[in-house]
Write a protein that holds these residues in place. Structure first.
Motif, mmCIF file in Angstrom:
data_model
loop_
_atom_site.group_PDB
_atom_site.id
_atom_site.type_symbol
_atom_site.label_atom_id
_atom_site.label_comp_id
_atom_site.label_asym_id
_atom_site.label_seq_id
_atom_site.Cartn_x
_atom_site.Cartn_y
_atom_site.Cartn_z
ATOM 1 N N GLN A 359 40.159 57.828 53.774
ATOM 2 C CA GLN A 359 40.873 56.606 54.151
ATOM 3 C C GLN A 359 40.886 55.553 53.045
ATOM 4 N N TYR A 360 40.033 55.712 52.011
ATOM 5 C CA TYR A 360 39.981 54.724 50.934
ATOM 6 C C TYR A 360 40.651 55.216 49.646
ATOM 7 N N ARG A 361 41.134 56.445 49.620
ATOM 8 C CA ARG A 361 41.590 57.026 48.349
ATOM 9 C C ARG A 361 42.854 56.354 47.801
ATOM 10 N N SER A 362 43.747 55.951 48.685
ATOM 11 C CA SER A 362 44.962 55.272 48.194
ATOM 12 C C SER A 362 44.593 53.967 47.513
ATOM 13 N N LEU A 363 43.609 53.245 48.064
ATOM 14 C CA LEU A 363 43.152 51.993 47.452
ATOM 15 C C LEU A 363 42.459 52.267 46.117
ATOM 16 N N VAL A 364 41.602 53.285 46.088
ATOM 17 C CA VAL A 364 40.879 53.623 44.852
ATOM 18 C C VAL A 364 41.860 54.005 43.756
ATOM 19 N N ASN A 365 42.895 54.757 44.105
ATOM 20 C CA ASN A 365 43.910 55.143 43.109
ATOM 21 C C ASN A 365 44.553 53.912 42.472
ATOM 22 N N LEU A 366 44.825 52.890 43.278
ATOM 23 C CA LEU A 366 45.417 51.657 42.748
ATOM 24 C C LEU A 366 44.427 50.897 41.866
ATOM 25 N N LEU A 367 43.152 50.886 42.274
ATOM 26 C CA LEU A 367 42.137 50.153 41.514
ATOM 27 C C LEU A 367 41.832 50.818 40.176
ATOM 28 N N LEU A 368 42.053 52.146 40.082
ATOM 29 C CA LEU A 368 41.719 52.872 38.848
ATOM 30 C C LEU A 368 42.758 52.662 37.746
ATOM 31 N N ILE A 369 43.952 52.209 38.106
ATOM 32 C CA ILE A 369 45.009 52.025 37.100
ATOM 33 C C ILE A 369 44.671 50.815 36.232
ATOM 34 N N SER A 370 44.732 50.996 34.928
ATOM 35 C CA SER A 370 44.426 49.894 34.011
ATOM 36 C C SER A 370 45.612 48.937 33.911
ATOM 37 N N PRO A 371 45.367 47.629 33.952
ATOM 38 C CA PRO A 371 46.473 46.655 33.819
ATOM 39 C C PRO A 371 46.928 46.456 32.383
ATOM 40 N N GLN A 372 46.201 47.009 31.431
ATOM 41 C CA GLN A 372 46.567 46.812 30.027
ATOM 42 C C GLN A 372 47.954 47.398 29.752
ATOM 43 N N GLY A 373 48.814 46.609 29.124
ATOM 44 C CA GLY A 373 50.153 47.074 28.766
ATOM 45 C C GLY A 373 51.192 46.863 29.836
ATOM 46 N N LEU A 374 50.794 46.443 31.043
ATOM 47 C CA LEU A 374 51.756 46.213 32.122
ATOM 48 C C LEU A 374 52.327 44.795 32.022
ATOM 49 N N SER A 375 53.571 44.658 32.402
ATOM 50 C CA SER A 375 54.197 43.327 32.404
ATOM 51 C C SER A 375 53.648 42.501 33.567
ATOM 52 N N ILE A 376 53.915 41.190 33.522
ATOM 53 C CA ILE A 376 53.448 40.300 34.595
ATOM 54 C C ILE A 376 54.069 40.711 35.929
ATOM 55 N N GLN A 377 55.363 41.062 35.916
ATOM 56 C CA GLN A 377 56.037 41.473 37.152
ATOM 57 C C GLN A 377 55.403 42.745 37.719
ATOM 58 N N SER A 378 55.078 43.705 36.836
ATOM 59 C CA SER A 378 54.458 44.957 37.298
ATOM 60 C C SER A 378 53.072 44.698 37.874
ATOM 61 N N CYS A 379 52.324 43.806 37.242
ATOM 62 C CA CYS A 379 50.986 43.480 37.741
ATOM 63 C C CYS A 379 51.069 42.809 39.114
ATOM 64 N N CYS A 380 52.032 41.903 39.285
ATOM 65 C CA CYS A 380 52.199 41.233 40.580
ATOM 66 C C CYS A 380 52.553 42.241 41.667
ATOM 67 N N LEU A 381 53.460 43.176 41.343
ATOM 68 C CA LEU A 381 53.849 44.194 42.313
ATOM 69 C C LEU A 381 52.654 45.070 42.677
ATOM 70 N N HIS A 382 51.860 45.432 41.674
ATOM 71 C CA HIS A 382 50.669 46.260 41.904
ATOM 72 C C HIS A 382 49.672 45.526 42.810
ATOM 73 N N LEU A 383 49.466 44.254 42.549
ATOM 74 C CA LEU A 383 48.537 43.464 43.362
ATOM 75 C C LEU A 383 49.036 43.327 44.803
ATOM 76 N N ARG A 384 50.351 43.237 44.981
ATOM 77 C CA ARG A 384 50.873 43.148 46.343
ATOM 78 C C ARG A 384 50.665 44.460 47.106
ATOM 79 N N HIS A 385 50.711 45.601 46.394
ATOM 80 C CA HIS A 385 50.394 46.883 47.035
ATOM 81 C C HIS A 385 48.941 46.890 47.515
#
Length: 618
Positions: A359-385
């Motif tokens: 039940q936690y794997r979808s969240l862990v998958n999102l947390l494991l992605i590095s924010p380095q190199g992502l645009s501000i818009q992509s980071c905001c979208l990721h945080l909203r997920h």
């Protein structure tokens, strides 16, 4: 000045000596025993009793003294330690009477002479190997060393000659395992303890750790042997070297079969990062953690990862979520991720997210992605997920579909992977959000996992504080009073006492993004650390270095920092002031100041390189 020893003290030490038996004594316990024996001798000698009655009175005062001394004489580690052996013999001689006058004195004197004869051969007799050593053309020490080395290799070869596969009744198949009887393995491992001090002893350790009992489910290797192996690894993190270098497979076998070895490994790591090298940068800390291959062992052995996870969880509970412990858990998670991303490790290891409940794997998958190199818009979208997942979990909890233990387990996942938490704080300052801050649910969960009723209060504070700071960070000139008022207003709400956990990293990000923030660094540090104008140069330097390291961790070299040249100059000025303070301090204060600043100054070089890279990106 010696301390008076009573019978209760003696009984405590007698129990400790009996517990050790023939196991290897730890150095700090040997030092304590030396002090105790010295005090014991002085206590007996200083007793104001007639010499004719002193023996009988002391026996009545310490009825088990003879047994205590006999146990010490039977311990190899005690007899081979010349300083402690000398004290033991002095205490034994107190039982000897020059001219015995009765049966009691004769028996006491005979016992004392027996203990001396039994132990004195270690020092007084001529080395029995000396004649043979001279015959073959070497000195006794070389002969003993070579002999022990050959014995070690011979034992290792004999163990490796055992069948490499054993039938397992439970599995119903042949398993790769060399097996012996439990009694034989226990006796052999105990006899091998003295050989662990000989160069090349890792062969014996690897061979014995590959063996298992064929007739018992209990651990067949003697605790004295396993404890001696653990003791040889105790300085691995602090000094970067061990008295015995073990291979990765040998370390993994030790951690898999003996939990105290794994506990000692994690405790040694925590001590090094908190006490011995508290100022180590994130990159250096991750390198240090990976140097012992513990993250790789966790990836390849889920049981080791589960045990390490439980040890860290115990640290969190016993320290009430100490920031130092949370920092080390973050470092360890980064080391685990770095190891998993390594091409060699990918072929061997399972995915990190598979180590967590479904039940936690979808969240862990999102947390494991590095924010380095992502645009501000992509980071905001990721945080909203991430927010959507946490919001759904909050609703489930309010509908009694989750219990508090499940909520606590989820919080442990968040604190192990806090990168996106800090990214959410960064987005408060630089993203164009209108009504809801991206990552706001994550910020609330991180600080109040079991108190969802406080989430609304924290959201209001973050929205108000974030709006004020976002306006100030864009201004080329701002009033310090405006910044203080915004932070003070957020910090005055008693219902959200953890708001300072957000304010400190937010102030660090503010310094990095504001054009004028570095010029009022001391005031910002005072606010972030809740000081009243008494932050020292070292604290300001540490705050600035931490801010740069956090910025690099979130963005790598891809970001541009508007005031990078100003921050570099501020960094250099603070370094110069720190060094001047060391030179002008007294001898006693100089040692303390040097210890406090040495590690920070090492991290400054990395911080300056980052700032120079960011200045090029402008």
């Amino acid at each position: 000045m010696s301390l008076e020893i009573n019978n209760e003290d003696l009984e405590t030490w007698r129990a400790k000596v009996a517990e050790y038996g023939n196991r290897v004594w730890e150095s700090h316990n040997l030092a304590e025993l030396k002090i105790f024996l010295s005090n014991l001798q002085q206590t007996i000698l200083n007793s104001k009793i007639n010499d004719d009655l002193k023996l009988a009175v002391n026996l009545k005062r310490f009825p088990n003294l003879g047994q205590f001394l006999a146990d010490l004489c039977n311990s190899n580690d005690i007899v081979l330690n010349s300083e402690i052996y000398d004290l033991v013999m002095r205490c034994v001689l107190l039982w000897s009477v020059k001219n015995p006058t009765n049966a009691f004195e004769e028996k006491s004197t005979s016992w004392a002479r027996t203990q001396i004869r039994k132990t004195v051969s270690y020092y007084k007799q001529e080395d029995p190997c000396s004649t043979l050593a001279h015959t073959v053309g070497c000195n006794p020490d070389q002969y003993n060393s070579e002999s022990c080395n050959k014995i070690s290799k011979e034992i290792s070869v004999k163990l490796q000659d055992l069948p490499p596969y054993t039938w397992d009744n439970i599995a119903g198949m042949m398993l790769p395992c060399r097996s012996m009887s439990c009694e034989a393995l226990r006796a052999l491992s105990l006899r091998c303890v003295p050989l662990l001090k000989v160069p090349g002893s890792h062969h014996i350790i690897e061979s014995l750790l590959a063996c298992h009992a064929s007739d018992s489910t209990m651990e067949p290797l003697h605790p004295g042997f396993l404890d001696a192996v653990i003791e040889s690894q105790c300085n691995a993190y602090s000094d970067g070297q061990c008295s015995i270098e073990l291979s990765y497979h040998c370390q993994t076998a030790l951690w898999n079969r003996y939990l105290p070895a794994l506990e000692r490994e994690v405790i040694s790591l925590v001590k090094t990062l908190i006490k011995r090298q508290p100022w180590l940068s994130r990159e250096h800390a991750v390198t240090l953690i990976n140097s012992r291959f513990l993250p790789l062992a966790c990836l390849e052995n889920p049981t080791i990862y589960a045990a390490v996870d439980n040890i860290f969880q115990a640290f969190v509970e016993n320290t009430q979520g100490s920031p130092d412990v949370l920092r080390i858990m973050d470092y360890f998670s980064q080391a685990l991720l770095q190891c998993s991303n390594d091409h060699t490790a990918q072929k061997k290891s399972s995915s990190i997210c598979h180590m967590y409940p479904l039940q936690y794997r979808s969240l862990v998958n999102l947390l494991l992605i590095s924010p380095q190199g992502l645009s501000i818009q992509s980071c905001c979208l990721h945080l909203r997920h991430i927010d959507n997942i946490l919001d759904e979990i909050t609703n489930n909890f309010s509908q009694h579909q989750m219990n508090q233990q499940e909520m606590y387990d989820l919080w442990l996942i968040l604190i192990k992977w806090p990168t996106w938490y800090y990214k959410a704080i960064e987005m408060i300052l630089i993203a164009d959000w209108n009504q809801k801050i991206p990552g706001l649910e994550l910020i609330c969960w991180f600080n109040y996992p079991l108190h969802s009723e406080k989430h609304d209060c924290l959201k209001k504070i973050m929205t108000s504080l974030g709006g004020s700071l976002r306006q100030l960070v864009k201004q080329s000139n701002f009033l310090m009073t405006d910044l203080k008022d915004a932070v003070l207003l957020a910090n005055q709400n008693a219902d959200c006492s953890h708001v300072m956990n957000v304010i400190q990293p937010m102030c660090q990000m503010f310094v990095m993004y504001s054009k004028e923030g570095c010029k009022v660094l001391q005031h910002i540090v005072d606010m972030a650390l809740q000081k009243k104008g008494d932050t020292g140069i070292t604290q300001q330097l540490q705050f600035l270095v931490d801010a740069v390291q956090l910025m690099y961790h979130l963005n790598g070299y891809s970001k541009s920092v508007p005031s990078s040249h100003i921050i570099v100059k501020q960094l250099q000025d603070l370094k110069k002031t720190c060094l001047d303070n060391i030179l002008s301090a007294g001898d006693r204060d100089r040692t303390l100041l040097r210890w406090q600043t040495d590690q920070i100054l090492q991290s400054c070089g990395f911080a300056e390189r980052c700032l120079q890279k960011w200045s090029v990106n402008k």
